[in-house]
Design an enzyme around this catalytic site. Structure first.
Site, PDB file in Angstrom:
ATOM      1  CB  ALA A 171      -0.924  -0.021   1.219  1.00  0.00           C
ATOM      2  CG  LEU A 173       0.702   5.597   4.271  1.00  0.00           C
ATOM      3  CD1 LEU A 173      -0.120   6.092   5.445  1.00  0.00           C
ATOM      4  CD2 LEU A 173       1.639   6.694   3.775  1.00  0.00           C
ATOM      5  CB  VAL A 176       0.815  -7.040   4.417  1.00  0.00           C
ATOM      6  CG1 VAL A 176       0.479  -8.182   5.378  1.00  0.00           C
ATOM      7  CG2 VAL A 176       0.074  -5.770   4.825  1.00  0.00           C
ATOM      8  CG  ASP A 322      -8.353   3.197   2.469  1.00  0.00           C
ATOM      9  OD1 ASP A 322      -8.831   3.498   1.356  1.00  0.00           O
ATOM     10  OD2 ASP A 322      -7.141   3.003   2.662  1.00  0.00           O
TER      11      ASP A 322
END
Length: 543
Positions: A171, A173, A176, A322
């Site tokens: 993503a 920022l 994972v 989001d």
């Protein structure tokens, strides 16, 4: 061309030249400054790279502004080549912005994702080019990720039996990685991109510069509200401890929804920059191949998402903001039960009570096609005399449909064309609304758009049943507020009776809707009743 038009054109070009000269001068200064600093060995490298990123923004903005001014110079909207030329400039500029976001990364990816979700406001060239950033964010190297994890938790080899070298999700920022503890427990480890926090301050200044430059050269494009929202929300999204607490809070609030799965947080392996959660199987909600292969009922998925968000918005006023497809997974367990797995709890919106109640009343008015209520509650939410346009933006329906009943008319390609034309016609007014409504409304617009994007990807159109649970939640929210205002048993009983009566009417309507949707009933009604279809016509939203 008349003499007055010639004078106006000369004046505009002169102003543009002054502005472009200022911007070009700023760009050259930035590049020269960056070159000088590169030779200074004593300068902090983080500050240096921040300066380079700022200079890169200057260069991109200059290039885009010059392209628009030169490409459209001397062209009038009435000319046959005006729109094709403008569309080409849109596409070139969108690609430059995409390149800037990818090179700068971090906060700029977040900006690109925001812009890619503004399909009611931006030309499609920008939306289509930038929305891919939801799925194609740049990755940090494995060495950088392991170094950050070691700084916060200790060496990965001492904690994890396995740590996947390739991220399962990336993503703006963070990214994972799938990992396994020594005891075999499967985890998902969310790690913040290194330096993203260090760069955030200078990046936000760069973004403010970019948006202010756009507003200066193109006054009809007012995106200053976006800079304000990002400044406010970014610190929240960079705190993974806060994200873990949000996840646990929403899990408690919505525990009665058995279809909802919130991954468990492992607090002993969580810091502000590292969030460790239970690993959950599932496919992206918009992955049609996965959905079809696993016999996922897409209608149930969209209904359940509607229930989820109606409850969050109207009843609790605590909203996950989001819900793009990468944050919503679907899964069917061994018993055939479908689950929605909600990820990324960094950005939540807490709605003030007054706002939440006005919003609930507005949606009740929209569903009932109550024009007086639409006007009253739209104006209470800051729309002013632009309330018809505000209602269209909120529902993504034409004004003709809003006045007839959004639950009464199926959406058509003709209505879609009308809405696209209206966006162009009323662009300055749309921009004005976004600058004047409460900040909470901006995040709800974004949330609504992302949810509609999921429906579009699954090829689902909202029907009358989609509004049933929303109506229930509005009734419950307003009744709860009235109960809090009661000063005696008589008032309490009256409110409960009235609320239950309204819920009973909604239930009857739901049963009738389901009954009439049966194939046999549709066949019988087609024979007995010939109902003229509602024809959506272009309607002036503003007089």
């Amino acid at each position: 061309m008349s003499s007055s038009k010639i004078l106006t054109a000369i004046r505009d070009i002169t102003r543009s030249k002054h502005r472009i000269a200022w911007l070009v001068g700023g760009t050259i200064s930035s590049i020269a400054g960056a070159t000088y600093i590169l030779e200074d060995k004593n300068v902090d490298k983080t500050s240096l790279l921040g300066f380079v990123r700022l200079g890169r923004t200057f260069v991109t903005v200059t290039s885009i502004v010059v392209d628009y001014k030169l490409s459209l110079f001397g062209k009038e909207p009435s000319m046959s080549d005006y729109q094709p030329t403008k569309n080409n400039v849109h596409l070139r500029s969108a690609k430059k912005l995409h390149s800037l976001c990818c090179k700068n990364g971090g906060v700029f990816i977040k900006l690109g994702q925001h812009l890619g979700a503004l399909d009611y406001l931006l030309p499609e060239e920008y939306v289509n080019t930038l929305k891919v950033l939801h799925d194609d964010a740049p990755q940090s190297s494995l060495d950088d990720i392991k170094k950050l994890v070691a700084e916060d938790l200790g060496k990965t080899d001492n904690i994890f039996k396995e740590f996947s070298p390739v991220p399962i999700g990336t993503a703006s920022l963070a990214q994972v990685h799938r990992a396994t503890l020594m005891d075999g427990t499967e985890l998902a480890v969310k790690v913040q991109h290194p330096k993203v926090k260090a760069y955030s301050e200078v990046d936000m200044k760069s973004i403010s510069f970019l948006l202010n430059s756009v507003a200066w050269f193109f006054p009809e494009f007012e995106f200053l509200w976006l800079s304000g929202e990002m400044n406010k929300n970014l610190p929240l999204e960079l705190d993974f401890v806060k994200e873990g607490k949000n996840a646990e809070k929403v899990e408690k609030l919505l525990s009665h929804f058995k279809f909802l799965k919130i991954p468990k947080v492992y607090w002993e392996l969580t810091t502000e920059r590292v969030l460790t959660m239970e690993y959950c199987e599932g496919g992206r909600v918009n992955d049609l191949e996965y959905v079809n292969k696993n016999n996922i009922d897409v209608n149930k998925v969209t209904r359940d998402l509607g229930k989820l968000y109606s409850e969050m918005i109207f009843v609790h006023g605590f909203v996950h903001c989001d819900p793009h497809p990468g944050n919503v997974l679907v899964w069917k367990d061994s018993n055939g039960q479908q689950e929605i797995i909600l990820l990324d709890h960094g950005l939540y919106l807490t709605l003030p009570n007054e706002f939440r109640l006005n919003y609930a009343n507005l949606w009740q008015s929209l569903i009932a096609a109550n024009l007086e209520g639409i006007k009253l509650y739209s104006q209470r939410l800051g729309a002013g005399e632009l309330y018809p346009l505000f209602a269209c933006m909120l529902t993504a329906r034409s004004w003709a449909v809003v006045t007839h009943g959004i639950d009464q008319v199926e959406r058509s390609s003709k209505e879609d064309d009308i809405i696209k034309a209206s966006i162009i016609e009323y662009f300055p007014q749309v921009s004005k609304i976004l600058n004047e409504v409460p900040r909470e409304m901006l995040l709800l617009f974004k949330t609504n758009d992302l949810l509609r994007g999921i429906e579009y990807a699954l090829k689902i159109r909202k029907d009358a049943s989609s509004f049933i649970n929303m109506s229930r939640c509005c009734v419950r929210a307003l009744a709860m507020h009235e109960v809090e205002q009661c000063d005696g048993w008589g008032c309490f009983v009256r409110v409960l009776v009235n609320a239950n009566y309204n819920l009973f009417k909604i239930r009857v309507y739901e049963l009738v809707t389901r009954f009439m949707s049966l194939p046999l009933m549709q066949y019988i009604s087609s024979i007995l009743w010939t109902k003229e279809p509602f024809e959506v016509q272009p309607t002036k939203v503003l007089l």
